[in-house]
Design a protein around this motif. Structure first.
Motif, PDB file in Angstrom:
ATOM      1  N   SER A 294     -55.456 -14.469  -1.438  1.00  0.00           N
ATOM      2  CA  SER A 294     -56.723 -14.751  -2.509  1.00  0.00           C
ATOM      3  C   SER A 294     -55.962 -16.145  -3.194  1.00  0.00           C
ATOM      4  O   SER A 294     -56.691 -16.632  -4.202  1.00  0.00           O
ATOM      5  N   ARG A 295     -55.010 -16.597  -2.571  1.00  0.00           N
ATOM      6  CA  ARG A 295     -54.539 -17.810  -3.092  1.00  0.00           C
ATOM      7  C   ARG A 295     -54.685 -19.399  -2.389  1.00  0.00           C
ATOM      8  O   ARG A 295     -55.062 -19.107  -1.245  1.00  0.00           O
ATOM      9  N   ILE A 296     -54.528 -20.196  -3.226  1.00  0.00           N
ATOM     10  CA  ILE A 296     -54.553 -21.466  -2.694  1.00  0.00           C
ATOM     11  C   ILE A 296     -53.172 -22.171  -2.949  1.00  0.00           C
ATOM     12  O   ILE A 296     -52.897 -22.263  -4.025  1.00  0.00           O
ATOM     13  N   TYR A 297     -52.476 -22.640  -1.910  1.00  0.00           N
ATOM     14  CA  TYR A 297     -51.195 -23.295  -2.120  1.00  0.00           C
ATOM     15  C   TYR A 297     -51.251 -24.722  -2.020  1.00  0.00           C
ATOM     16  O   TYR A 297     -52.039 -25.167  -1.075  1.00  0.00           O
ATOM     17  N   LEU A 298     -50.776 -25.476  -2.953  1.00  0.00           N
ATOM     18  CA  LEU A 298     -50.601 -26.970  -2.897  1.00  0.00           C
ATOM     19  C   LEU A 298     -49.131 -27.720  -3.289  1.00  0.00           C
ATOM     20  O   LEU A 298     -48.504 -27.355  -3.909  1.00  0.00           O
ATOM     21  N   PRO A 299     -49.029 -28.593  -2.228  1.00  0.00           N
ATOM     22  CA  PRO A 299     -47.783 -29.367  -2.480  1.00  0.00           C
ATOM     23  C   PRO A 299     -48.013 -30.335  -3.834  1.00  0.00           C
ATOM     24  O   PRO A 299     -49.290 -30.941  -3.680  1.00  0.00           O
ATOM     25  N   ASN A 300     -47.140 -30.717  -4.574  1.00  0.00           N
ATOM     26  CA  ASN A 300     -47.332 -31.909  -5.632  1.00  0.00           C
ATOM     27  C   ASN A 300     -46.538 -33.017  -5.254  1.00  0.00           C
ATOM     28  O   ASN A 300     -45.251 -33.091  -5.152  1.00  0.00           O
ATOM     29  N   ALA A 301     -47.336 -34.014  -4.983  1.00  0.00           N
ATOM     30  CA  ALA A 301     -46.816 -35.322  -4.307  1.00  0.00           C
ATOM     31  C   ALA A 301     -46.294 -35.995  -5.405  1.00  0.00           C
ATOM     32  O   ALA A 301     -45.615 -37.217  -5.172  1.00  0.00           O
ATOM     33  N   ARG A 302     -46.518 -35.918  -6.687  1.00  0.00           N
ATOM     34  CA  ARG A 302     -45.957 -36.625  -7.953  1.00  0.00           C
ATOM     35  C   ARG A 302     -46.151 -38.253  -7.903  1.00  0.00           C
ATOM     36  O   ARG A 302     -45.082 -38.944  -7.860  1.00  0.00           O
ATOM     37  N   PHE A 303     -47.360 -38.720  -7.344  1.00  0.00           N
ATOM     38  CA  PHE A 303     -47.592 -39.987  -7.034  1.00  0.00           C
ATOM     39  C   PHE A 303     -47.299 -41.076  -8.300  1.00  0.00           C
ATOM     40  O   PHE A 303     -46.709 -42.175  -8.356  1.00  0.00           O
ATOM     41  N   THR A 304     -47.537 -40.254  -9.476  1.00  0.00           N
ATOM     42  CA  THR A 304     -47.120 -41.274 -10.836  1.00  0.00           C
ATOM     43  C   THR A 304     -45.765 -40.997 -11.255  1.00  0.00           C
ATOM     44  O   THR A 304     -45.240 -41.671 -12.121  1.00  0.00           O
ATOM     45  N   THR A 305     -44.856 -40.485 -10.599  1.00  0.00           N
ATOM     46  CA  THR A 305     -43.193 -40.506 -10.705  1.00  0.00           C
ATOM     47  C   THR A 305     -42.578 -41.264  -9.695  1.00  0.00           C
ATOM     48  O   THR A 305     -42.898 -40.888  -8.481  1.00  0.00           O
ATOM     49  N   PRO A 306     -41.882 -42.270 -10.234  1.00  0.00           N
ATOM     50  CA  PRO A 306     -41.167 -43.146  -9.261  1.00  0.00           C
ATOM     51  C   PRO A 306     -40.008 -42.280  -8.305  1.00  0.00           C
ATOM     52  O   PRO A 306     -39.395 -41.383  -8.888  1.00  0.00           O
ATOM     53  N   PRO A 307     -40.255 -42.249  -7.009  1.00  0.00           N
ATOM     54  CA  PRO A 307     -39.536 -41.402  -6.070  1.00  0.00           C
ATOM     55  C   PRO A 307     -38.058 -41.854  -5.944  1.00  0.00           C
ATOM     56  O   PRO A 307     -37.675 -43.055  -5.868  1.00  0.00           O
ATOM     57  N   THR A 308     -37.214 -40.795  -5.808  1.00  0.00           N
ATOM     58  CA  THR A 308     -35.886 -41.130  -5.774  1.00  0.00           C
ATOM     59  C   THR A 308     -35.345 -40.177  -4.892  1.00  0.00           C
ATOM     60  O   THR A 308     -35.934 -39.197  -4.537  1.00  0.00           O
ATOM     61  N   ALA A 309     -34.061 -40.240  -4.336  1.00  0.00           N
ATOM     62  CA  ALA A 309     -33.459 -39.155  -3.502  1.00  0.00           C
ATOM     63  C   ALA A 309     -33.345 -37.947  -4.315  1.00  0.00           C
ATOM     64  O   ALA A 309     -33.156 -36.868  -3.531  1.00  0.00           O
ATOM     65  N   THR A 310     -33.331 -37.832  -5.619  1.00  0.00           N
ATOM     66  CA  THR A 310     -33.065 -36.543  -6.302  1.00  0.00           C
ATOM     67  C   THR A 310     -34.235 -36.217  -7.081  1.00  0.00           C
ATOM     68  O   THR A 310     -34.134 -35.130  -7.874  1.00  0.00           O
ATOM     69  N   THR A 311     -35.451 -36.798  -6.828  1.00  0.00           N
ATOM     70  CA  THR A 311     -36.657 -36.322  -7.571  1.00  0.00           C
ATOM     71  C   THR A 311     -37.287 -35.023  -7.069  1.00  0.00           C
ATOM     72  O   THR A 311     -37.358 -34.793  -5.928  1.00  0.00           O
ATOM     73  N   PRO A 312     -37.262 -34.265  -7.964  1.00  0.00           N
ATOM     74  CA  PRO A 312     -37.673 -32.692  -7.622  1.00  0.00           C
ATOM     75  C   PRO A 312     -39.266 -32.704  -7.046  1.00  0.00           C
ATOM     76  O   PRO A 312     -40.059 -33.365  -7.509  1.00  0.00           O
ATOM     77  N   TYR A 313     -39.611 -31.759  -6.200  1.00  0.00           N
ATOM     78  CA  TYR A 313     -41.031 -31.640  -5.730  1.00  0.00           C
ATOM     79  C   TYR A 313     -41.057 -30.243  -5.701  1.00  0.00           C
ATOM     80  O   TYR A 313     -40.104 -29.475  -5.333  1.00  0.00           O
TER      81      TYR A 313
END
Length: 320
Positions: A294-313
């Motif tokens: 009954s669920r929908i799963y979605l990854p959060n791409a965080r396009f508005t957050t500058p990506p780094t090697a330690t950015t959480p997702y």
């Protein structure tokens, strides 16, 4: 206009595994829930590796698969625990939209690489690779498994790529890949992203794509490429990204708006109406979606957050 699913039908659809069968016997799992099984104890939020930059998601047999925009790695997570690992090393270019069939084959859109590939989810081996174009710009964005073929969108070119299946779902050689030019109501915007998420119409006879630049949905004839704008009664799918369909209900992920639009379509996919929206405080630019029970799963791409090697997702699950 189709009627909105009744509560009983909605609950049934949320708990019974539904398959979109193709003429080659291939299927995409629209839901991997099991009748009578509750997944309430499964986490509604779990982390992906820091710096992973997820985009696509596909779910089968209780596992979720994610592609990285950094290098194309494929990460598999157990939905029961949220724990996972990289099962297939990427080619160094992004992995975007993806779908998994009942044979455990993961079809992956290859972004600016202008390509797609098929991965064995059991071993991580690449079963097939396809070059769709060497022209630039290109951005192969998403994929759907349809009647006898896999169809890929390209957000920077006015085309759809078709990879046909052979007997018993056999993967086609490179020589069998065709490019279908889009024509009709679709108007290409060379400065912005265009064809993005893709799904089948409720009758499974045609394709649906969302044009991110305009927020319009189009019905596409997979044989001719003729497009017709879907009448949504004035509703516009601004920032439309991944598409996910169950019966007559189409879910449109509106990434930077942090919501999912829920549309009720007619069987042929020529008309629809917005019936509600799904939001969550846990959303941070979700991109694509997949069903599990009954669920929908979605990854959060965080396009508005500058990506780094330690950015959480992370991944967010919401009720349909």
């Amino acid at each position: 206009m189709s009627r909105l699913l009744s509560r009983r039908a909605f609950v049934a659809a949320a708990t019974v595994s539904t398959l979109l069968l193709t003429s080659a016997g291939t299927a995409t799992a629209a839901s991997t829930g099991t009748t009578g099984t509750s997944h309430a104890a499964y986490p509604k939020h779990f982390d992906l590796p820091n710096g992973f930059q997820p985009e696509g998601i596909a779910i089968a047999r209780g596992k979720a698969y994610f592609g990285s925009r950094v290098d194309g790695d494929i990460y598999a997570a157990d939905l029961r625990t949220g724990k996972g690992r990289v099962i297939s090393q990427g080619p160094g270019t992004a992995s975007l939209g993806m779908k998994v069939d009942r044979r455990g084959r993961l079809f992956v859109a290859g972004a600016a690489g202008g390509n797609g590939r098929v991965i064995d989810t059991r071993t991580g081996a690449v079963l097939a690779s396809y070059t769709f174009t060497t022209a630039t710009p290109t951005f192969v964005n998403d994929v759907i498994l349809g009647r006898g073929a896999a169809y890929f969108t390209d957000s920077r070119r006015p085309v759809i790529y078709k990879v046909p299946f052979g007997p018993h779902g056999k993967l086609a050689p490179q020589s069998a890949v065709t490019t279908i030019p889009l024509r009709g109501d679709y108007v290409h915007d060379p400065e912005n992203n265009n064809g993005n998420g893709i799904a089948l119409t409720p009758d499974r006879r045609a394709l649906i794509i969302v044009q991110s630049a305009t927020g319009f949905l189009f019905k596409v004839d997979p044989r001719t490429g003729v497009t017709r704008k879907i009448d949504l009664g004035g509703a516009v799918m601004t920032n439309g990204d991944g598409l996910l369909r169950s019966g007559d209900i189409l879910y449109v992920v509106q990434n930077r708006l942090n919501k999912i639009a829920v549309l009720d379509l007619n069987r042929s996919g020529t008309r629809g109406r917005l019936v509600r929206e799904i939001t969550s405080p846990d959303f941070d630019v979700p991109t694509t979606a997949a069903f599990f029970g009954s669920r929908i799963y979605l990854p959060n791409a965080r396009f508005t957050t500058p990506p780094t090697a330690t950015t959480p997702y992370w991944v967010t699950a919401v009720h349909r």
